[in-house]
Design a protein around this motif. Structure first.
Motif, PDB file in Angstrom:
ATOM      1  N   HIS A  35      -2.067  -3.018   3.963  1.00 53.64           N
ATOM      2  CA  HIS A  35      -1.965  -1.630   3.493  1.00 53.64           C
ATOM      3  C   HIS A  35      -3.322  -1.057   3.087  1.00 53.64           C
ATOM      4  CE1 HIS A  35       2.208  -0.559   3.532  1.00 53.64           C
ATOM      5  NE2 HIS A  35       2.612  -1.422   2.624  1.00 53.64           N
ATOM      6  N   TYR A  90      11.545  -0.661   6.967  1.00 50.86           N
ATOM      7  CA  TYR A  90      10.735  -1.888   6.998  1.00 50.86           C
ATOM      8  C   TYR A  90      11.191  -2.763   8.164  1.00 50.86           C
ATOM      9  CZ  TYR A  90       8.955  -1.241   2.231  1.00 50.86           C
ATOM     10  OH  TYR A  90       8.334  -0.772   1.114  1.00 50.86           O
ATOM     11  N   MET A 103       4.236  -1.179   0.111  1.00 55.71           N
ATOM     12  CA  MET A 103       4.882  -1.931  -0.943  1.00 55.71           C
ATOM     13  C   MET A 103       5.945  -2.796  -0.334  1.00 55.71           C
ATOM     14  SD  MET A 103       7.879  -1.419  -3.104  1.00 55.71           S
ATOM     15  CE  MET A 103       9.244  -1.234  -2.048  1.00 55.71           C
ATOM     16  N   LEU A 104       6.380  -3.766  -1.069  1.00 52.36           N
ATOM     17  CA  LEU A 104       7.322  -4.701  -0.488  1.00 52.36           C
ATOM     18  C   LEU A 104       8.192  -5.274  -1.596  1.00 52.36           C
ATOM     19  CD1 LEU A 104       7.952  -6.053   2.237  1.00 52.36           C
ATOM     20  CD2 LEU A 104       6.433  -7.880   1.573  1.00 52.36           C
ATOM     21  N   GLU A 135       0.901  -1.929  -3.055  1.00 58.03           N
ATOM     22  CA  GLU A 135      -0.469  -1.790  -2.559  1.00 58.03           C
ATOM     23  C   GLU A 135      -1.244  -0.706  -3.307  1.00 58.03           C
ATOM     24  OE1 GLU A 135       2.209  -0.812  -1.063  1.00 58.03           O
ATOM     25  OE2 GLU A 135       1.969   1.204  -0.272  1.00 58.03           O
ATOM     26  N   GLU A 145       5.062   1.196   6.751  1.00 57.89           N
ATOM     27  CA  GLU A 145       5.637  -0.003   6.156  1.00 57.89           C
ATOM     28  C   GLU A 145       6.082  -1.017   7.212  1.00 57.89           C
ATOM     29  OE1 GLU A 145       5.477  -0.907   3.211  1.00 57.89           O
ATOM     30  OE2 GLU A 145       5.082   0.908   2.070  1.00 57.89           O
ATOM     31  N   HIS A 178       1.089  -8.561   3.604  1.00 54.34           N
ATOM     32  CA  HIS A 178       1.603  -7.194   3.749  1.00 54.34           C
ATOM     33  C   HIS A 178       0.747  -6.218   2.928  1.00 54.34           C
ATOM     34  CE1 HIS A 178       5.018  -4.215   4.086  1.00 54.34           C
ATOM     35  NE2 HIS A 178       4.448  -3.773   2.977  1.00 54.34           N
ATOM     36  N   GLU A 179       0.543  -6.527   1.653  1.00 51.17           N
ATOM     37  CA  GLU A 179      -0.162  -5.573   0.783  1.00 51.17           C
ATOM     38  C   GLU A 179      -1.622  -5.405   1.197  1.00 51.17           C
ATOM     39  OE1 GLU A 179       1.829  -3.951  -0.772  1.00 51.17           O
ATOM     40  OE2 GLU A 179       3.512  -5.340  -0.931  1.00 51.17           O
TER      41      GLU A 179
HETATM   42 ZN   LIG Z   1       4.483  -1.968   1.980  1.00 54.22          ZN
END
Ligand SMILES: [Zn+2]
Length: 650
Positions: free
Chosen positions: A339, A438, A1-2, A308, A369, A335-336
């Motif tokens: 994942h 992160y 997740m972000l 994600e 992450e 990013h997602e």
């Molecule tokens: Zn993430």
């Protein structure tokens, strides 16, 4: 997740085919699912029940599915009406609702549940409250035991749930109970939506009915309902992709909920196509037949970022940010999507089985992450969505962020992950208290990659490590441990000291040796100290609209000059500071001599002092024009995502 920026908080939801291991009945036999099992244990079966009661994942595969009906037809009330029906319910059947999901924060979803009732074969039935999250049904067998309740959902964002007159977005763990003793029982869910609304889910199904293998898979699939736009394209793997991949082709679906003036669908699709092509090519894998991006572009309110899921991601970007095209959407999407491998399928043992009540051990998040952050940026670079200068600037910025957190001296990357559960407290997130896994994890990802490439003259890199984790663990249905990661790196790059890296850089708190690692790739890190003015006190406008000192910085010249909290500022450098003025204090320079006239008690005082300076260190990364062939080999391998298996052989 972000979440926004580089210092995101975290979390994830359960993997796509996870299994609850719990003491169970002995009805099942040899039903250990191939999909997921302990990394270091051989497969176990029910014959071992008596000696390994806590590793039994068998339970109720093959049982009649749990059926949920989720009614969204009263959107203006924010109330989701739920019926949960359990066929063949045993006496005292327990139901439980998660305390957390998505974010690594205990959020007590039970707070949104109201008016819970039960009936047994159509007759009202008694309920016992066992603890905050758990009830038990009647002490008799029911052909069908049904629970009816309302869930109040009124928070926008990819980690939450919303039902309003515009749309519904549901994180189903916030809405649906499970059977704590039969969490791996198959489920069916039917949605009833308002007239004219469309429905999209990551689950398999048709129309408004979907199914999942178990509760974990169910709640790894958010639902969007409303008037969204719907796009799709095909992603294929090149024929040259080795290995027994699940599929050589998948549908990428893009659901967009936003004002059409706030985004360009052609721009978004073009970016996503580059990202999915790059990452599936990197991993040489398409582990899904369909992957769905659910995109929201809110004009106001709600959290932004990405969440994600095994077969998709929910992403929210503020409409203004998206219109200005800062590239944030691309960063989050890269990013997602990564994942889909790293954390959803390449999954650390410590995150399983998911404990929806107490949370899990999250110490491996620097890898889940942080390294996902590394790959998001490498993906943007390798797919030419950003250029090398932008990549170097982002890397330098990540270094600057970690170095500006004094807590790096006592909180390791591993501890930062373990303490993710404290991120719901704003005090915890202050830079003197905590670092971000992160941020440090992203830097560790780069250093690890450079270290592996340098140790083997670019015969292998982190890309190969990720593919091995995918091949040996994800595709085999196994979870990995840090020992497993260590063993893979020892095979791929025997000269790289992973034990030292884990002890000092992951679990330790010594300064990261950026320059040494960057030099492997012929890159130079330079720093520049800049002074920014620090006036030494903080003032806000009081009820009468006058500037009033709230606090004084300890050790500042303003403190030594006698400025006090509560002083009302009347003049600065002889100029009046009228009540209610939009203008504040003058733009003082560091080192400037200044004079304040203040009112204190009944009198006026003059305070003279010099403005101090805060030192900021900025970082810059440049290519060394004299880099050797060896350095260039590492640099090009790293930035382009290639290795030279034959490099260095005679
Ligand atoms: Zn993430």
């Amino acid at each position: 997740m972000l979440e926004v920026g580089q210092t995101e908080k975290s979390a994830i939801s359960p993997g796509p085919r996870t299994q609850l291991r719990h003491p169970s009945s002995i009805r099942c036999r040899f039903c250990v699912p191939k999909a997921r099992r302990q990394s270091s244990l051989p497969p176990i079966g029910c014959l071992l029940l008596s000696i390994l009661p806590f590793f039994i994942p068998c339970a109720t595969r093959g049982a009649e599915p749990i059926r949920y009906v989720v009614n969204l037809t009263a959107p203006e009330t924010h109330l989701v009406q739920v019926t949960m029906s359990i066929p063949d319910a045993s006496p005292g059947t327990k139901i439980q609702i998660p305390a957390w999901n998505c974010l690594y924060q205990i959020r007590d979803f039970v707070k949104d549940v109201q008016d819970l009732k039960a009936d047994c074969d159509g007759q009202p039935a008694e309920l016992d409250r066992l603890d905050q999250n758990t009830w038990s049904g009647p002490r008799r067998t029911c052909g069908t035991l049904a629970f009816h309740y309302l869930a109040f959902e009124n928070t926008d964002g990819p980690f939450d749930s919303m039902l309003n007159s515009h749309h519904a977005f549901l994180n189903l763990a916030m809405v649906l109970f499970y059977l704590p003793l039969e969490r791996n029982r198959p489920v069916q869910v039917k949605f009833k939506v308002a007239m004219g609304w469309k429905l999209a889910s990551l689950l398999e199904g048709a129309g408004d009915e979907f199914r999942a293998a178990d509760y974990d898979q169910l709640v790894d699939s958010p639902v969007e309902a409303g008037h969204f736009q719907d796009f799709s394209y095909r992603q294929t793997l090149p024929d040259s992709a080795p290995g027994a991949v699940e599929s050589k082709s998948a549908t990428i679906r893009v659901i967009i909920d936003g004002d059409s003036g706030d985004y360009s669908s052609s721009h978004i699709l073009s970016s996503l196509e580059k990202i999915t092509a790059e990452e599936t090519s990197l991993m040489q894998d398409l582990p899904f037949s369909r992957y769905t991006f659910i995109l929201h572009f809110p004009r106001e309110g709600g959290s932004t970022g990405g969440m994600e899921h095994g077969n998709g991601a929910a992403i929210a970007v503020a409409a203004a940010d998206n219109r200005n095209s800062h590239g944030y959407l691309e960063s989050v999407a890269a990013h997602e999507l990564f994942h889909a491998w790293n954390v959803k399928r390449i999954r650390p043992q410590r995150l399983e089985p998911v404990d929806y009540i107490n949370g899990n051990d999250t110490r491996d998040l620097w890898f889940c992450e942080g390294v996902t952050n590394s790959y998001a940026q490498l993906t943007l670079l390798r797919s030419e969505l950003i250029d090398r200068d932008a990549f170097y600037r982002r890397l330098a910025s990540a270094i600057q962020i970690l170095q500006s957190h004094n807590s790096r001296g006592f909180q390791s990357a591993e501890t930062s992950g373990r303490e993710a559960w404290l991120e719901k407290y704003s005090d915890y997130n202050r830079s003197p208290r905590s670092i971000s896994y992160y941020n440090k994890g992203e830097l560790l990802g780069y250093l690890l990659d450079l270290g592996i490439r340098q140790a083997g003259r670019n015969r292998a890199g982190l890309d190969d490590v990720m593919r091995r984790l995918n091949q040996d663990f994800a595709r085999q249905g196994r979870f990995y441990t840090m020992n497993d990661l260590n063993a893979i790196i020892a095979q791929l790059a025997p000269a790289f000291d992973m034990n030292r890296f884990l002890a000092e850089d992951v679990r330790g708190t010594q300064e990261l040796n950026y320059s040494t690692y960057l030099e492997y790739a012929g890159l130079r890190l330079t720093t520049q100290a800049t002074g920014s003015p620090a006036q030494g006190f903080f003032a806000t406008r009081n009820a009468r609209g006058l500037l009033q000192v709230d606090s004084i910085d300890g050790g500042s010249d303003a403190e030594r000059a006698g400025l006090l909290p509560g002083d009302v500022l009347i003049k600065a450098d002889g100029n009046p500071l009228p009540a209610g003025s939009v203008a504040g204090l003058p733009p003082w320079r560091a080192g400037q001599a200044v004079e304040l006239q203040v009112r204190r008690g009944g009198g006026k005082h003059v305070v003279k002092f010099r403005v101090g300076a805060d030192q900021e260190i900025s970082y810059q990364i440049d290519e060394d024009p004299l880099a050797s062939r060896e350095q260039l080999r590492v640099r090009e391998g790293w930035l382009r995502g290639v290795t030279n298996p034959s490099a260095g052989k005679p």
